[in-house]
Design a protein around this motif. Structure first.
Motif, PDB file in Angstrom:
ATOM      1  N   HIS A 105       0.901  -1.241   0.086  1.00 18.66           N
ATOM      2  CA  HIS A 105       0.199  -0.081  -0.146  1.00 18.66           C
ATOM      3  C   HIS A 105       0.798   1.364  -0.047  1.00 18.66           C
ATOM      4  O   HIS A 105       0.559   2.309  -0.581  1.00 18.66           O
ATOM      5  CB  HIS A 105      -0.833   0.022   1.180  1.00 18.66           C
ATOM      6  CG  HIS A 105      -1.687   1.241   1.486  1.00 18.66           C
ATOM      7  ND1 HIS A 105      -2.791   1.779   0.474  1.00 18.66           N
ATOM      8  CD2 HIS A 105      -1.519   2.164   2.294  1.00 18.66           C
ATOM      9  CE1 HIS A 105      -3.311   2.703   0.926  1.00 18.66           C
ATOM     10  NE2 HIS A 105      -2.463   2.972   1.933  1.00 18.66           N
ATOM     11  N   GLU A 106       1.842   1.235   0.765  1.00 16.85           N
ATOM     12  CA  GLU A 106       2.856   2.342   0.997  1.00 16.85           C
ATOM     13  C   GLU A 106       4.224   1.734   0.755  1.00 16.85           C
ATOM     14  O   GLU A 106       4.535   0.800   1.328  1.00 16.85           O
ATOM     15  CB  GLU A 106       2.817   3.237   2.015  1.00 16.85           C
ATOM     16  CG  GLU A 106       3.592   4.270   2.227  1.00 16.85           C
ATOM     17  CD  GLU A 106       3.659   5.011   3.628  1.00 16.85           C
ATOM     18  OE1 GLU A 106       2.778   5.996   3.957  1.00 16.85           O
ATOM     19  OE2 GLU A 106       3.996   4.255   4.885  1.00 16.85           O
ATOM     20  N   ILE A 107       5.065   2.564  -0.166  1.00 23.01           N
ATOM     21  CA  ILE A 107       6.485   2.363  -0.184  1.00 23.01           C
ATOM     22  C   ILE A 107       7.466   3.495   0.013  1.00 23.01           C
ATOM     23  O   ILE A 107       6.635   4.564  -0.111  1.00 23.01           O
ATOM     24  CB  ILE A 107       6.772   1.503  -1.656  1.00 23.01           C
ATOM     25  CG1 ILE A 107       6.305   2.572  -2.708  1.00 23.01           C
ATOM     26  CG2 ILE A 107       6.247   0.319  -1.913  1.00 23.01           C
ATOM     27  CD1 ILE A 107       6.608   2.119  -4.099  1.00 23.01           C
ATOM     28  N   TRP A 108       8.591   3.389   0.327  1.00 19.21           N
ATOM     29  CA  TRP A 108       9.469   4.420   0.648  1.00 19.21           C
ATOM     30  C   TRP A 108      10.738   4.419  -0.474  1.00 19.21           C
ATOM     31  O   TRP A 108      11.197   3.402  -0.659  1.00 19.21           O
ATOM     32  CB  TRP A 108       9.869   4.277   2.094  1.00 19.21           C
ATOM     33  CG  TRP A 108       8.926   4.584   2.950  1.00 19.21           C
ATOM     34  CD1 TRP A 108       7.654   3.578   3.425  1.00 19.21           C
ATOM     35  CD2 TRP A 108       8.713   6.047   3.815  1.00 19.21           C
ATOM     36  NE1 TRP A 108       7.035   4.232   4.418  1.00 19.21           N
ATOM     37  CE2 TRP A 108       7.387   5.597   4.538  1.00 19.21           C
ATOM     38  CE3 TRP A 108       9.403   6.924   3.777  1.00 19.21           C
ATOM     39  CZ2 TRP A 108       7.159   6.670   5.343  1.00 19.21           C
ATOM     40  CZ3 TRP A 108       8.790   7.905   4.724  1.00 19.21           C
ATOM     41  CH2 TRP A 108       7.602   7.849   5.200  1.00 19.21           C
ATOM     42  N   ALA A 109      10.881   5.655  -0.793  1.00 21.37           N
ATOM     43  CA  ALA A 109      12.361   5.821  -1.678  1.00 21.37           C
ATOM     44  C   ALA A 109      13.037   6.735  -1.107  1.00 21.37           C
ATOM     45  O   ALA A 109      13.008   7.605  -0.213  1.00 21.37           O
ATOM     46  CB  ALA A 109      11.779   6.296  -2.980  1.00 21.37           C
ATOM     47  N   ALA A 110      14.512   6.728  -1.782  1.00 26.38           N
ATOM     48  CA  ALA A 110      15.431   7.608  -1.119  1.00 26.38           C
ATOM     49  C   ALA A 110      15.174   9.001  -1.772  1.00 26.38           C
ATOM     50  O   ALA A 110      14.449   9.019  -2.648  1.00 26.38           O
ATOM     51  CB  ALA A 110      16.922   6.835  -1.687  1.00 26.38           C
ATOM     52  N   GLY A 111      15.612   9.948  -1.008  1.00 23.07           N
ATOM     53  CA  GLY A 111      15.387  11.523  -1.231  1.00 23.07           C
ATOM     54  C   GLY A 111      16.420  12.162  -1.699  1.00 23.07           C
ATOM     55  O   GLY A 111      16.709  13.243  -1.599  1.00 23.07           O
TER      56      GLY A 111
END
Length: 162
Positions: free
Chosen positions: A130-136
């Motif tokens: 549902h939610e994923i995280w990526a580098a910024g």
């Protein structure tokens, strides 16, 4: 750190994409207390499953950059992906190659905010979350997103990469 040029470039790209597409409020880049250089370290810092981390891996594909956004739960099958993409050689890029094409360091490479567009492949395994995280843009910066949004903001090609 919020004003670091790489973080600002990523946030600006997220803002511009949301405004252009009319997709609502853009994701916001957040800073973690410490740098995270692996998917597991990022998942631990965020309190999420490692598969929810969208690893940004730059490969040298026949001399040009290829960004593969893969689930942190598995590794890229380079031979299989090269065959699917019609690429002759696909190998891990050097830190210098990564910086040259993204302007960002290994461990902080974001899916967007690069000096010029980079061909991008998005792992279909990420669609299961549902939610994923990526580098910024730097090793301490991350942002939340969804699979559909990640494909949209990067112009990425969905593909099985494992």
């Amino acid at each position: 750190m919020q004003s670091h040029p790489n973080v600002r470039a990523v946030q600006d790209a997220l803002d511009k994409t949301a405004a252009r597409d009319g997709s609502g409020a853009p994701s916001q880049v957040r800073l973690l207390p410490d740098a995270v250089h692996t998917a597991q370290a990022a998942a631990d810092a965020l309190g999420i499953a490692v598969g929810q981390i969208a690893n940004s891996l730059i490969f040298n594909a026949d001399g040009g950059p290829l960004l593969v956004l893969t689930s942190g739960a598995h590794r890229v099958n380079t031979a299989g992906l090269a065959a699917r993409l019609g690429v002759g050689t696909l190998k891990r890029a050097t830190p210098e190659f990564v910086r040259e094409h993204t302007g960002q360091p290994i461990g902080g490479v974001a899916p967007l905010g690069h000096p010029t567009p980079v061909r991008t492949v998005v792992d279909t395994a990420l669609a299961g979350y549902h939610e994923i995280w990526a580098a910024g843009g730097v090793p301490r910066a991350v942002f939340p997103t969804t699979y559909d949004e990640l494909v949209r903001v990067t112009g990425g090609e969905p593909a099985e990469v494992a």
